[in-house]
Design a protein around this motif. Structure first.
Motif, PDB file in Angstrom:
ATOM      1  N   LEU A 248       0.845  -1.208   0.000  1.00 23.63           N
ATOM      2  CA  LEU A 248       0.000   0.000   0.000  1.00 23.63           C
ATOM      3  C   LEU A 248       0.874   1.250   0.000  1.00 23.63           C
ATOM      4  CD1 LEU A 248      -2.965  -0.701   2.452  1.00 23.63           C
ATOM      5  CD2 LEU A 248      -3.102  -0.126   0.021  1.00 23.63           C
ATOM      6  N   PHE A 249       1.956   1.139   0.712  1.00 23.85           N
ATOM      7  CA  PHE A 249       2.894   2.243   0.843  1.00 23.85           C
ATOM      8  C   PHE A 249       3.745   2.389  -0.420  1.00 23.85           C
ATOM      9  CE2 PHE A 249       7.122   3.714   2.330  1.00 23.85           C
ATOM     10  CZ  PHE A 249       6.758   4.963   2.823  1.00 23.85           C
ATOM     11  N   TYR A 250       4.125   1.236  -0.983  1.00 20.51           N
ATOM     12  CA  TYR A 250       5.109   1.203  -2.059  1.00 20.51           C
ATOM     13  C   TYR A 250       4.451   1.314  -3.429  1.00 20.51           C
ATOM     14  CZ  TYR A 250       9.461  -0.362  -4.305  1.00 20.51           C
ATOM     15  OH  TYR A 250      10.595  -0.450  -5.055  1.00 20.51           O
ATOM     16  N   ASP A 251       3.421   0.472  -3.639  1.00 22.96           N
ATOM     17  CA  ASP A 251       2.732   0.468  -4.936  1.00 22.96           C
ATOM     18  C   ASP A 251       1.290   0.015  -4.716  1.00 22.96           C
ATOM     19  OD1 ASP A 251       1.778   0.215  -7.479  1.00 22.96           O
ATOM     20  OD2 ASP A 251       3.243  -1.290  -8.137  1.00 22.96           O
ATOM     21  N   PRO A 252       0.402   0.964  -4.375  1.00 20.97           N
ATOM     22  CA  PRO A 252      -0.959   0.592  -3.958  1.00 20.97           C
ATOM     23  C   PRO A 252      -1.697  -0.250  -5.002  1.00 20.97           C
ATOM     24  CG  PRO A 252      -0.546   2.905  -3.574  1.00 20.97           C
ATOM     25  CD  PRO A 252       0.619   2.419  -4.351  1.00 20.97           C
ATOM     26  N   SER A 253      -1.361  -0.157  -6.261  1.00 18.64           N
ATOM     27  CA  SER A 253      -2.085  -0.922  -7.276  1.00 18.64           C
ATOM     28  C   SER A 253      -1.893  -2.428  -7.090  1.00 18.64           C
ATOM     29  CB  SER A 253      -1.644  -0.502  -8.671  1.00 18.64           C
ATOM     30  OG  SER A 253      -0.302  -0.903  -8.873  1.00 18.64           O
ATOM     31  N   LYS A 254      -0.791  -2.785  -6.469  1.00 16.82           N
ATOM     32  CA  LYS A 254      -0.516  -4.225  -6.315  1.00 16.82           C
ATOM     33  C   LYS A 254      -0.978  -4.790  -4.970  1.00 16.82           C
ATOM     34  CE  LYS A 254       3.242  -5.731  -9.287  1.00 16.82           C
ATOM     35  NZ  LYS A 254       4.631  -6.215  -9.293  1.00 16.82           N
ATOM     36  N   ALA A 255      -1.404  -3.900  -4.073  1.00 17.00           N
ATOM     37  CA  ALA A 255      -1.678  -4.337  -2.703  1.00 17.00           C
ATOM     38  C   ALA A 255      -2.718  -5.455  -2.636  1.00 17.00           C
ATOM     39  CB  ALA A 255      -2.136  -3.147  -1.866  1.00 17.00           C
ATOM     40  N   MET A 256      -3.827  -5.264  -3.350  1.00 18.71           N
ATOM     41  CA  MET A 256      -4.902  -6.257  -3.299  1.00 18.71           C
ATOM     42  C   MET A 256      -4.431  -7.581  -3.897  1.00 18.71           C
ATOM     43  SD  MET A 256      -7.497  -5.899  -1.751  1.00 18.71           S
ATOM     44  CE  MET A 256      -8.536  -7.267  -1.315  1.00 18.71           C
ATOM     45  N   ASN A 257      -3.685  -7.487  -4.953  1.00 18.68           N
ATOM     46  CA  ASN A 257      -3.115  -8.656  -5.612  1.00 18.68           C
ATOM     47  C   ASN A 257      -2.277  -9.480  -4.622  1.00 18.68           C
ATOM     48  OD1 ASN A 257      -1.727 -10.432  -7.200  1.00 18.68           O
ATOM     49  ND2 ASN A 257      -1.172  -8.956  -8.787  1.00 18.68           N
ATOM     50  N   VAL A 258      -1.416  -8.786  -3.881  1.00 20.40           N
ATOM     51  CA  VAL A 258      -0.534  -9.475  -2.939  1.00 20.40           C
ATOM     52  C   VAL A 258      -1.346 -10.097  -1.797  1.00 20.40           C
ATOM     53  CG1 VAL A 258       1.262  -9.119  -1.193  1.00 20.40           C
ATOM     54  CG2 VAL A 258       1.509  -8.137  -3.475  1.00 20.40           C
ATOM     55  N   PHE A 259      -2.296  -9.342  -1.296  1.00 24.49           N
ATOM     56  CA  PHE A 259      -3.108  -9.833  -0.178  1.00 24.49           C
ATOM     57  C   PHE A 259      -3.795 -11.152  -0.543  1.00 24.49           C
ATOM     58  CE2 PHE A 259      -7.167  -9.847   2.227  1.00 24.49           C
ATOM     59  CZ  PHE A 259      -6.640  -9.900   3.501  1.00 24.49           C
ATOM     60  N   THR A 260      -4.452 -11.162  -1.692  1.00 27.27           N
ATOM     61  CA  THR A 260      -5.141 -12.395  -2.094  1.00 27.27           C
ATOM     62  C   THR A 260      -4.150 -13.509  -2.402  1.00 27.27           C
ATOM     63  OG1 THR A 260      -5.260 -11.466  -4.310  1.00 27.27           O
ATOM     64  CG2 THR A 260      -7.234 -11.305  -2.961  1.00 27.27           C
ATOM     65  N   ALA A 261      -3.027 -13.137  -3.022  1.00 27.51           N
ATOM     66  CA  ALA A 261      -2.041 -14.166  -3.380  1.00 27.51           C
ATOM     67  C   ALA A 261      -1.508 -14.875  -2.146  1.00 27.51           C
ATOM     68  CB  ALA A 261      -0.894 -13.538  -4.170  1.00 27.51           C
ATOM     69  N   VAL A 262      -1.268 -14.107  -1.065  1.00 32.95           N
ATOM     70  CA  VAL A 262      -0.767 -14.732   0.170  1.00 32.95           C
ATOM     71  C   VAL A 262      -1.795 -15.738   0.701  1.00 32.95           C
ATOM     72  CG1 VAL A 262      -0.184 -14.309   2.591  1.00 32.95           C
ATOM     73  CG2 VAL A 262       0.744 -12.834   0.822  1.00 32.95           C
ATOM     74  N   LEU A 263      -3.048 -15.316   0.735  1.00 31.36           N
ATOM     75  CA  LEU A 263      -4.076 -16.220   1.268  1.00 31.36           C
ATOM     76  C   LEU A 263      -4.251 -17.457   0.389  1.00 31.36           C
ATOM     77  CD1 LEU A 263      -6.798 -13.756   2.553  1.00 31.36           C
ATOM     78  CD2 LEU A 263      -5.066 -14.981   3.857  1.00 31.36           C
ATOM     79  N   ILE A 264      -4.097 -17.280  -0.912  1.00 25.96           N
ATOM     80  CA  ILE A 264      -4.234 -18.425  -1.815  1.00 25.96           C
ATOM     81  C   ILE A 264      -3.100 -19.415  -1.608  1.00 25.96           C
ATOM     82  CG2 ILE A 264      -4.071 -19.142  -4.233  1.00 25.96           C
ATOM     83  CD1 ILE A 264      -5.627 -16.558  -4.919  1.00 25.96           C
ATOM     84  N   ILE A 265      -1.884 -18.903  -1.645  1.00 25.71           N
ATOM     85  CA  ILE A 265      -0.738 -19.810  -1.634  1.00 25.71           C
ATOM     86  C   ILE A 265      -0.532 -20.438  -0.252  1.00 25.71           C
ATOM     87  CG2 ILE A 265       1.210 -18.279  -1.014  1.00 25.71           C
ATOM     88  CD1 ILE A 265       1.051 -20.605  -4.065  1.00 25.71           C
ATOM     89  N   ALA A 266      -1.015 -19.748   0.776  1.00 25.76           N
ATOM     90  CA  ALA A 266      -0.805 -20.277   2.120  1.00 25.76           C
ATOM     91  C   ALA A 266      -1.876 -21.287   2.522  1.00 25.76           C
ATOM     92  CB  ALA A 266      -0.783 -19.137   3.128  1.00 25.76           C
ATOM     93  N   CYS A 267      -2.835 -21.489   1.643  1.00 24.10           N
ATOM     94  CA  CYS A 267      -3.904 -22.434   1.968  1.00 24.10           C
ATOM     95  C   CYS A 267      -3.312 -23.784   2.355  1.00 24.10           C
ATOM     96  CB  CYS A 267      -4.830 -22.591   0.759  1.00 24.10           C
ATOM     97  SG  CYS A 267      -6.259 -23.576   1.144  1.00 24.10           S
ATOM     98  N   PRO A 268      -3.563 -24.240   3.581  1.00 26.83           N
ATOM     99  CA  PRO A 268      -2.785 -25.363   4.119  1.00 26.83           C
ATOM    100  C   PRO A 268      -3.246 -26.716   3.599  1.00 26.83           C
ATOM    101  CG  PRO A 268      -4.358 -24.628   5.720  1.00 26.83           C
ATOM    102  CD  PRO A 268      -4.556 -23.753   4.525  1.00 26.83           C
TER     103      PRO A 268
END
Lengths: 69, 798
Positions: free
Chosen positions: B443-463
Motif C-alpha cells: 500500500l505504501f510502495y505500490d498501492p495498485s498491487k496491494a490487493m493482488n498481494v493480499f489475495t495471493a498470500v491467502l491463496i498460496i498459504a492455503c494449508p
C-alpha cells in the motif's frame, strides 16, 4: 473456427455422461460389495451337470425340507 | 480313530464317527446336511471347497418367536402379505461354497425366489413367497443346513444402517470439475501472455473468454457443493471461538474463487480455477482415504446385539406365549431353553441352571445355580430348560442399567482436539499477519498491487498439504494395523493411542485365554484302572468342566462301564468291576467342604475314599510377562478384574513388581476407576473383552477389546485386537507414536512449500501457473512421503 463450439459441446456431453453413470452406479450400490460378485461369476451352470454315480447307492426319496418342523 | 476328518465340516471325528455314502462325518448333524445337499443335487458344494460346511445346531423351539406377526413386520425389509424380503446376518459364512449354496436356496425350497449374499458383511438378502412358507421355516431351513442366522434385539429396533455416500458424490463432482478445468486451462498453460497484438495464437485469444467462463461454471458446483463442508466447519469453529484447520482452508478457497472471478470478469488473467478445483479434490481425497470401514466388524455394539428378540413367557394358566423382551415385567414367569440367553435378572424357580456368563465377564466356566438363587441377565443357560421369575425389567437389570450411564451418550470425537486442528490456530494467525504486513508494505510502495498481494498470500498459504498429512498418514496406518489384525475404528483413535500414559487390563478373557485351561492334580495318585474309568466316565458327560478335563487327560482305551449315572449339578458316578468312582463337587465325593473356595476343581473319590482333585487354573496368554515388562517402562499399568482373588499370587509372580491388582470390580466401579484416573489428568487405555468392561471401555481414552474370534461379538470399543496378536500390543502403541512423528515431519515439509509460495506471493509475482504447479506438487509429495514412511513402520511391525 466456430467448430470449437461443437468440439467443446461434444467433450462436455461425453464428460457429463460418464459423470452421471458414476453417480447412478454409486446410487445403485454397485460399490457396496466388491467381493461377492467376483466369486459369483465363477459358478454358473454346474447344476445342470449330469448326476454323479455315487448317489445311486442310497437312492431314496428327497428329503422334504419344507415340511412343518 | 485319528486322522479322520469330517467330510462336511473338516473337524476331526474323534468323539464319534459316522460313515455314510463312503464318507466319514463327525456327527449326525453334518451327515444330515450332506444328505440334504446330495439328494437335492447340490453336492457341487463340496467340489468348490473341501470340508466347507459348518455343523448345524438347531434347538427345538428357539425360533418360535418368528411366528409373531409384530416381530416379522419389524424384521422384514419388505412385506406385502405375499412376498417378503429379509436381510439376515449369518456368522458362519466363510467361503465360496457358502455363497454358492446360499444363492441356490431355491433348489431346496421353491418358495425362495431370490437370495443374494454379501460376503464381506456376511449377510444374505432373501426374497420369498409367504404362501405356504414363513420366516420361521426359512430360518429353520438355514439352520438345518448349518447356516443359522443371528437375530438379536438390535435387528428388532429397526435402525437400518444407511451408508453415507455423500463424500463419494462430492469427490466425484470435484474430480469431474478438476479434470475439465485442467483441460480448459491448457490453452492458457501453453500460451501464457499472448494476445492478438503480441502475436499469440489467434483462435485461443478469440475464444479465451469462453474457456474462462466455462471454467467458472465448472467451479461453481465445487464451491457450493463439494467444498461447502469446509465453510460450514470453519463457521462453526469461529462460532465456538476455535481456529481449526478448516478456517484457513475455507479462507483460501473463498479468496481463490473471488479473485479468479474478479480476474476473468475484468479480463486481468485466467484466474486460479484449476488450483481451486484441484485443492478441493485433493482435500476430499484425503477425507476419503481416512475412512476405513471393516464391514464385518462393529464398534458400536451394546447389550442389544447379544440379547434375544423374544422370550417365552408362561402366563397365569401355565401356557407358553412368545413376547418381545421389552414387554417382560417384574413378576413374569419366563422359560429359558437350553442355549438361550437370560434377558432379565430373576429368581430361579425350576430346573438345573448351568449358566455361562462368558458374554458378561469373559469367565468361561459355567456357574451352577440352585432353585431360589438369583440369576443375572446376560448369562446363557447350558443345561436344559429352566424357569425363572423376573425381578426387574430388561433395561433395569444389573448388566443393562450400565448403558444408562451418561458416558454412552457422549462422543469421544468432540472432546478431543486433533493434531491438525491444534496447529491450525497458530497457522491461521501467522498467515493472516503475513498477509496484512505484506499488504501494508505494498500500500505504501505500490498501492495498485496491494490487493493482488493480499489475495495471493491467502491463496498460496492455503494449508492443503498440512490438511492432507494427517489423513494419509493415519489412514495408511489404519490399513497396516488392519492387516496385522488390529482393527481400529477411526484415524483419531491412533492419535489418542499415541498419547496414552496409563494402561488398565481386565483379567478374565483379556490376559487369560478362553480357549484352553490347564489343570493339575493334587492328592494320591490314581491307579491305571482308575484313570481309565475316570476318562471313560467323563467321556459321556457334557458338562463343560468334564469336556475340558477330558481333553487334558491322556488317551485311554474305550471301555464299557458297568454303571454310569450323572447327578446333575453334583457330579458323575460310575463303576467297573469292583471299582466305584465318584467325580464331581467336594460335597458329592464325600470330601466335606472345598479346600479353597476360590478355585475351580473336580474332586475324585474311589470306593468312597477321597483320592484327590484336579484344580483348574487360568491359562495366561503367551508372553504376558514380557508384554507387561515392556509396557511398564513407559506406562502405568493396573489389573482390574471382576473375579475373586484366587489368582492373586500367580499374577503377582507373572507381572512386574508392584503392579496394582484390583479384584471384585463391578462394571460400574470399573467405569468409575477409569474416570478417577482421568480426573488426575491421565490418558487411559482400557483393554477388556466382556460386556462388563463396556463402561470402562467407553469411559477410557482408548478402549481396546481383545477377541479370540473377531466374528464373535465384542463390546463397543475404539479398536478390536485379535487375541493372537496380544504380544504385539505394545509395539502397536509405539507405532502409533511414530505415526504422529511422521505427521509432524510432514508439517515441516509443507511449511517449506508454503515459504516458497509466499516468496512469489509477497513479491507480487504469483501467476496462476505457479499456483497450479506448487499446489499439487506439495500435496502429492506429502502423500508420497507419508505413505512411504508409514509403510516403513508397517514393515518393522511383527
Amino acid at each position: 473456427m466456430s467448430v470449437i463450439y461443437v468440439l467443446l459441446g461434444i467433450s462436455l456431453v461425453v464428460a457429463i455422461i460418464f459423470f452421471v453413470a458414476f453417480i447412478v452406479s454409486v446410487k445403485q450400490g454397485q460399490y457396496d460389495d466388491s467381493y461377492t460378485p467376483s466369486v459369483r461369476m465363477l459358478f454358473d451352470d454346474e447344476l445342470v451337470k449330469p448326476k454323479k454315480t455315487s448317489t445311486k447307492e442310497f437312492k431314496q426319496e428327497k428329503i422334504q425340507l419344507n415340511k412343518q418342523v | 480313530m485319528q486322522a479322520t476328518n469330517c467330510f462336511h465340516c473338516g473337524d476331526p471325528c474323534d468323539r464319534q464317527l459316522i460313515t455314510f455314502d463312503k464318507k466319514s462325518f463327525c456327527c449326525a448333524g453334518c451327515k444330515t446336511v450332506y444328505e440334504i445337499f446330495s439328494t437335492n443335487d447340490l453336492s457341487h458344494y463340496y467340489e468348490l471347497q473341501a470340508a466347507a460346511g459348518s455343523t448345524p445346531d438347531v434347538i427345538e423351539g428357539k425360533y418360535d418367536f418368528l411366528d409373531n406377526e409384530e416381530i416379522i413386520a419389524k424384521l422384514t425389509e419388505f412385506n406385502d402379505g405375499n412376498i417378503q424380503i429379509i436381510n439376515l446376518y449369518i456368522p458362519t459364512i466363510h467361503c465360496s461354497s457358502c455363497i454358492w449354496i446360499l444363492e441356490n436356496l431355491n433348489k431346496l425350497n421353491k418358495n425362495v425366489t431370490n437370495s443374494q449374499v454379501d460376503f464381506p458383511k456376511k449377510t444374505i438378502r432373501i426374497t420369498y413367497k409367504q404362501e405356504g412358507f414363513s420366516l420361521k421355516e426359512l430360518v429353520l431351513l438355514l439352520a438345518k443346513i448349518g447356516y443359522e442366522p443371528y437375530i438379536s434385539l438390535e435387528d428388532f429396533d429397526g435402525k437400518k444402517k444407511v451408508s453415507d455416500k455423500t463424500l463419494i458424490y462430492k469427490l466425484g463432482v470435484a474430480g469431474f470439475a478438476f479434470g475439465n478445468v485442467m483441460f480448459l486451462s491448457f490453452p492458457e498453460y501453453f500460451d501464457l501472455n499472448s494476445s492478438a497484438t503480441s502475436g499469440g495464437e489467434y483462435w485461443l485469444n478469440k475464444y479465451q473468454d469462453l474457456f474462462r467462463w466455462m471454467m467458472f461454471i465448472f467451479s461453481l458446483p465445487v464451491m457450493f457443493y463439494a467444498g461447502w463442508d469446509y465453510f460450514v466447519s470453519a463457521y462453526k469453529g469461529l462460532w465456538a471461538k476455535l481456529l481449526n484447520i478448516d478456517v484457513p482452508i475455507a479462507l483460501g478457497i473463498l479468496v481463490l474463487f473471488l479473485r479468479s472471478t474478479y480476474d476473468i470478469a475484468f479480463n486481468l488473467g485466467s484466474g486460479f480455477f484449476d488450483s481451486l478445483t484441484g485443492l478441493v479434490f485433493f482435500l476430499l481425497l484425503g477425507k476419503f482415504f481416512q475412512q476405513r470401514t471393516y464391514s464385518f466388524l462393529s464398534f458400536e455394539r451394546d447389550y442389544k446385539s447379544y440379547f434375544p428378540i423374544a422370550i417365552t413367557r408362561l402366563n397365569l394358566k401355565g401356557k407358553e406365549e412368545t413376547v418381545p423382551v421389552q414387554e417382560i415385567e417384574k413378576g413374569d414367569r419366563i422359560l429359558i431353553r437350553n442355549e438361550e440367553m437370560i434377558p432379565v435378572d430373576g429368581t430361579l424357580v425350576y430346573g438345573n441352571a448351568q449358566i455361562d456368563y462368558s458374554f458378561v465377564s469373559g469367565e468361561s466356566e459355567p456357574v451352577s445355580k440352585n432353585i431360589g438363587e438369583q440369576v443375572f441377565a446376560g448369562g446363557k443357560q447350558l443345561n436344559g430348560v429352566i424357569e425363572m421369575i423376573a425381578l426387574k425389567s430388561v433395561s433395569q437389570s444389573y448388566l443393562t442399567q450400565l448403558w444408562g450411564n451418561a458416558i454412552f451418550k457422549t462422543d469421544k470425537v468432540t472432546a478431543f482436539q486433533n493434531l491438525t486442528d491444534s496447529i491450525g490456530k497458530r497457522f491461521t494467525i501467522a498467515v493472516l499477519s503475513i498477509a496484512f504486513i505484506a499488504t501494508a508494505f505494498w500500500l505504501f510502495y505500490d498501492p495498485s498491487k496491494a490487493m493482488n498481494v493480499f489475495t495471493a498470500v491467502l491463496i498460496i498459504a492455503c494449508p492443503c498439504a498440512i490438511a492432507l498429512a494427517s489423513p494419509f498418514t493415519l489412514g495408511n496406518m489404519l490399513r497396516i494395523f488392519g492387516k496385522k489384525k488390529f482393527y481400529i475404528k477411526d484415524t483419531q483413535t491412533i492419535e489418542r493411542l499415541a498419547k496414552i500414559d496409563t494402561a488398565i487390563f481386565d483379567k478374565t478373557g483379556t490376559i487369560t485365554t478362553t480357549q484352553k485351561s490347564t489343570a493339575h492334580y493334587e492328592g494320591m495318585p490314581l491307579t491305571p484302572d482308575e484313570e481309565s474309568i475316570l476318562k471313560n466316565t467323563i467321556r459321556a458327560s457334557n458338562h463343560p468342566l468334564s469336556r475340558s478335563l477330558y481333553d487334558l487327560l491322556k488317551e485311554q482305551n474305550i471301555i464299557t462301564l458297568d454303571e454310569y449315572e450323572e447327578h446333575i449339578g453334583k457330579g458323575l458316578e460310575s463303576s467297573k468291576d469292583d471299582i466305584n468312582m465318584k467325580i464331581g463337587s467336594a460335597n458329592f465325593v464325600g470330601k466335606g467342604t472345598s479346600e479353597n473356595l476360590l478355585d475351580t476343581s473336580i474332586y475324585i473319590s474311589s470306593n468312597n475314599a477321597y483320592r484327590g482333585r484336579y484344580v483348574f487354573q487360568n491359562q495366561y496368554r503367551d508372553g504376558l510377562s514380557s508384554v507387561f515388562q515392556n509396557m511398564s517402562e513407559t506406562l502405568n499399568l493396573a489389573i482390574l478384574s471382576g473375579d475373586n482373588e484366587g489368582e492373586k499370587e500367580r499374577l503377582e509372580a507373572l507381572l512386574p513388581k508392584l503392579t496394582p491388582l484390583y479384584f471384585n470390580q463391578k462394571p460400574e466401579t470399573k467405569l468409575e476407576f477409569i474416570k478417577s484416573l482421568q480426573d488426575q489428568g491421565k490418558k487411559v487405555l482400557m483393554v477388556g473383552d466382556g460386556l462388563n468392561d463396556a463402561g470402562a471401555l467407553a469411559q477410557s481414552n482408548v478402549g481396546i477389546a481383545i477377541s479370540e474370534n473377531i466374528n464373535v461379538f465384542s463390546p463397543a470399543c475404539d479398536a478390536i485386537l485379535d487375541a493372537t496378536k496380544f504380544q504385539q500390543l505394545y509395539s502397536y502403541i509405539l507405532a502409533s507414536k511414530k505415526a504422529i512423528r511422521i505427521i509432524k515431519m510432514s508439517f515441516i515439509l509443507s511449511l517449506l512449500y508454503n515459504c516458497v509460495g509466499l516468496y512469489f506471493a509477497i513479491t507480487g509475482q504469483l501467476e496462476p501457473v505457479i499456483a497450479a504447479i506448487l499446489m499439487p506438487l506439495s500435496s502429492i509429495s506429502i502423500v508420497i512421503f507419508t505413505t512411504l514412511m508409514t509403510n516403513l513402520i508397517g514393515r518393522k511391525l511383527p
